[in-house]
Design an enzyme around this catalytic site. Structure first.
Site, short mmCIF file in Angstrom:
data_model
loop_
_atom_site.label_atom_id
_atom_site.label_comp_id
_atom_site.label_asym_id
_atom_site.label_seq_id
_atom_site.Cartn_x
_atom_site.Cartn_y
_atom_site.Cartn_z
NE ARG A 1 2.77 -25.27 -70.60
CZ ARG A 1 2.03 -24.80 -70.34
NH1 ARG A 1 0.91 -24.66 -69.12
NH2 ARG A 1 2.14 -22.91 -70.52
CE LYS B 1 20.02 -18.39 -89.12
NZ LYS B 1 20.17 -18.89 -87.74
CB SER C 1 13.36 -17.10 -78.40
OG SER C 1 13.85 -16.70 -78.27
CD GLU D 1 21.99 -16.28 -87.35
OE1 GLU D 1 21.58 -14.90 -86.21
OE2 GLU D 1 21.47 -17.32 -87.16
CB SER E 1 8.66 -16.51 -80.70
OG SER E 1 9.10 -15.13 -82.40
CG ASP F 1 19.84 -18.33 -83.18
OD1 ASP F 1 19.44 -17.63 -84.30
OD2 ASP F 1 19.04 -17.87 -82.34
CD GLN G 1 13.61 -26.52 -77.56
OE1 GLN G 1 14.61 -27.28 -77.42
NE2 GLN G 1 13.55 -25.91 -77.92
CD GLU H 1 18.94 -14.75 -79.90
OE1 GLU H 1 18.02 -14.81 -80.57
OE2 GLU H 1 19.18 -15.47 -78.54
#
Length: 490
Positions: A76, A166, A425, A399, A51, A229, A119, A233
Site C-alpha cells: 500500500r 506448512k 498470520s 497440519e 508473515s 489449515d 483479501q 492452527e
C-alpha cells in the site's frame, strides 16, 4: 489416490501406509527447472509484507537470480513496511518495489500474501487489476472460503493456484537460508490448482513451491487446504498447545512442583525433547523411550485427554467447514480500531517461562510422561479427525504434527508462546487466542481429575495409538526432507 501431471518436474509416487500419493521432492538442485515451469512469466508480483511476504519474496528472488524473471513487491502507498522491504534489497528505483495495484497490473504471476481480512475486503479490486491470462497465487485457501460465503467466484480468465508452506513465514525464510549449507532444508508445502486456463498451472505452482525452498510438495485442493489449515492452527499447532501448557502448569503445581519445575515439565518438555523426537523419529518413539512406570503415567494422561480434546477439535472443524470461523475472523478484524489484539503471554505461566529460559544452561529438559500423553493425544486426535474428513495423508501429518515440531514449537522454545503465535498470520493469531482457553478449560474439567487420581487407562485407545498408521506415514514424510533444526541467533 491424489495425483497430478507435470511436464517439468519429476513426480514421485510414495506409499503412505494404506494409500499412495504423488509428490515432488524439492531442493536446490531443482532450481534450474523453475524458468521452464515459469515459461511466459516475466514478473512475479508478491503482494504483502507480513508473515509470508518477506520470506517468499526473498526466497524467490534468490532462486530466480540470473534467469531474467523479476520478483517485485507490492505494498500500500505509504505502508510502514516499505522501509523493511527496502532493507531486504527491493527498490522503487529498479522496479522491484512499488504501490500494490501498480505491481498487480504489471505482474504475470501475482502472489497475494496480504492478510486474510484484507483479501476479503479488496478482492474485487485485485481481480479487476490483474492482467488478462495472469496467474493468481495464494498461500492459503481462505479467499475461497470468503468467495463461497459471498456466493462469488474467481475471474474465469486466469489461472488460480496455491502453494501453502506448512510453517510460518520466518521459518520459510530461515530454513531456506540454512538450505544453502544442507540441500533440501525448508518447510514442506501443499499445492492446489483451482483453475487452469493456460494449461501450465500445475508446473507454475510446483516451480513456485521449489523456489521458496519446499523439501517436498504434495497436492491438495484449495478447499481442503483452508479447512485443514485454519483448523490445524486453532488445534494442536497453536491454540491447543497453548491451552495444554497452561493446564499442565497448574496441574503440576497442584501436585507439589515448584513454578519452575512445573514449567519445565509442561512447556520445556514439549518444545525441547518431545518436539525433537517427534520431528526426527516420530510419535511412537516418545512413548517407547519411557520406562515402565512412566509408560503407565503416559497411558493415564493419553486416555484422560483424548476425548476432551477431540470434542473441541470437532467443534473447530465444524466451524471452519461451515464458514463460521472465516466470518468470525473478518468480523473480529473489523473491531481492531476499537480493541486491538491483546497480549497472550502475561499469565503467571509465561512469566515463569522467561525465568526458566534464562537458566537453560543449568538444566536439560526431559520428557515428562504426563505432558507427553496429553500432547500426543492432541496430535493423534487431530490427525484422526482429518483422516475421517478425507484429507490426504501428507496434509494430515503436516497440519497435525510436522508444522508444529519443525516450524512453530522452535519459536515458542526460543522466546515463549507470544513469539510463536504472533509471528503467524492474523487469522492464526486470532484463532489461537479464541480457542486456547477452551482447550485449557475442558482439560481442567474432564481430564485433570482423572490424571490426578490415576484413572485406569483405555486399552483400546492405547492400542489404536501404538498401531496407528500415523507412524508409517511420518517415516515416509521424514525420508523426503533432511532432519534439520531451525537455528536462532542469540
Amino acid at each position: 489416490m491424489h495425483t497430478f501431471d507435470t511436464k517439468v518436474f519429476e513426480k514421485r509416487r510414495v506409499q503412505m501406509a494404506d494409500m499412495e500419493e504423488d509428490v515432488v521432492v524439492g531442493g536446490r538442485d531443482k532450481f534450474h527447472l523453475i524458468p521452464k515451469a515459469f515459461e511466459g512469466i516475466k514478473q512475479v508480483g508478491v503482494i504483502g509484507w507480513s508473515s509470508q511476504g518477506p520470506a517468499q519474496a526473498q526466497n524467490l528472488r534468490e532462486s530466480l537470480e540470473g534467469t531474467g524473471i523479476k520478483v517485485a513487491v507490492g505494498l500500500r502507498e505509504g505502508s510502514s513496511s516499505m522501509a523493511s522491504a527496502e532493507q531486504a534489497g527491493f527498490s522503487k528505483a529498479d522496479g522491484t518495489l512499488g504501490e500494490m495495484y501498480s505491481i498487480i497490473k504489471s505482474s504475470d504471476m501475482l502472489i497475494l500474501l496480504i492478510s486474510d481480512a484484507a483479501q476479503a475486503q479488496i478482492y474485487p479490486e485485485v481481480f479487476k487489476s490483474m492482467k488478462p491470462g495472469a496467474t493468481l497465487g495464494l498461500s492459503h485457501g481462505f479467499l475461497l472460503g470468503v468467495l463461497q460465503n459471498h456466493k462469488a467466484d474467481f475471474p474465469s480468465g486466469i489461472d488460480v493456484v496455491a502453494v501453502c508452506p506448512k510453517g510460518m513465514g520466518p521459518s520459510v525464510r530461515r530454513l531456506y537460508v540454512q538450505g544453502k549449507e544442507l540441500n533440501g532444508s525448508g518447510i514442506n508445502a501443499s499445492f492446489a490448482v483451482h483453475q487452469d486456463v493456460s494449461g501450465k498451472a500445475v508446473d507454475r505452482a510446483l516451480g513456485w513451491g521449489i523456489g521458496i525452498g519446499a523439501p517436498y510438495i504434495f497436492p491438495t485442493t484449495l478447499e481442503a487446504e483452508y479447512k485443514s489449515d485454519i483448523f490445524g492452527e486453532r488445534g494442536v499447532l497453536l491454540g491447543a498447545v497453548h491451552g495444554i501448557i497452561e493446564f499442565l502448569f497448574r496441574l503440576f503445581r497442584s501436585q507439589g512442583s515448584t513454578d519452575e519445575e512445573a514449567f519445565m515439565r509442561a512447556a520445556e518438555g514439549i518444545t525441547g525433547p518431545i518436539t525433537s523426537m517427534v520431528s526426527k523419529t516420530g510419535l511412537l518413539s516418545v512413548y517407547e523411550s519411557l520406562g515402565a512406570d512412566d509408560k503407565k503415567k503416559f497411558e493415564i494422561a493419553y486416555s484422560a485427554a483424548y476425548h476432551p480434546l477431540m470434542e473441541i477439535l470437532l467443534e473447530i472443524y465444524s466451524d471452519v467447514s461451515s464458514g463460521r470461523e472465516i466470518a468470525s475472523v473478518i468480523d473480529h478484524s473489523s473491531r481492531f480500531n476499537r480493541y486491538p489484539m491483546g497480549q497472550i503471554d502475561d499469565t503467571h505461566t509465561w512469566k515463569v517461562g522467561s525465568q526458566v529460559r534464562a537458566k537453560r544452561a543449568s538444566f536439560a529438559p526431559t520428557v515428562d510422561p504426563t505432558t507427553a500423553g496429553v500432547y500426543l493425544a492432541c496430535m493423534t486426535a487431530q490427525a484422526d479427525l482429518l483422516f475421517e474428513a478425507g484429507h490426504c495423508y501428507s496434509e494430515v501429518v503436516n497440519e497435525s504434527i510436522i508444522e508444529g515440531v519443525d516450524s512453530l514449537n522452535p519459536y515458542m522454545h526460543h522466546k515463549g508462546v507470544a513469539f510463536m503465535i504472533d509471528n503467524c498470520s492474523v487469522t492464526a493469531r486470532l484463532g489461537a487466542r479464541k480457542w486456547a482457553p477452551r482447550f485449557d478449560y475442558l482439560l481442567e474439567q474432564q481430564a485433570g481429575s482423572k490424571i490426578a487420581s490415576g484413572a485406569a487407562p483405555d486399552a483400546a485407545l492405547l492400542k489404536a495409538f501404538t498401531s496407528h498408521k500415523l507412524h508409517k506415514i511420518m517415516e515416509v514424510c521424514g525420508s523426503m526432507r533432511p532432519a534439520v533444526d531451525i537455528s536462532f541467533k542469540a
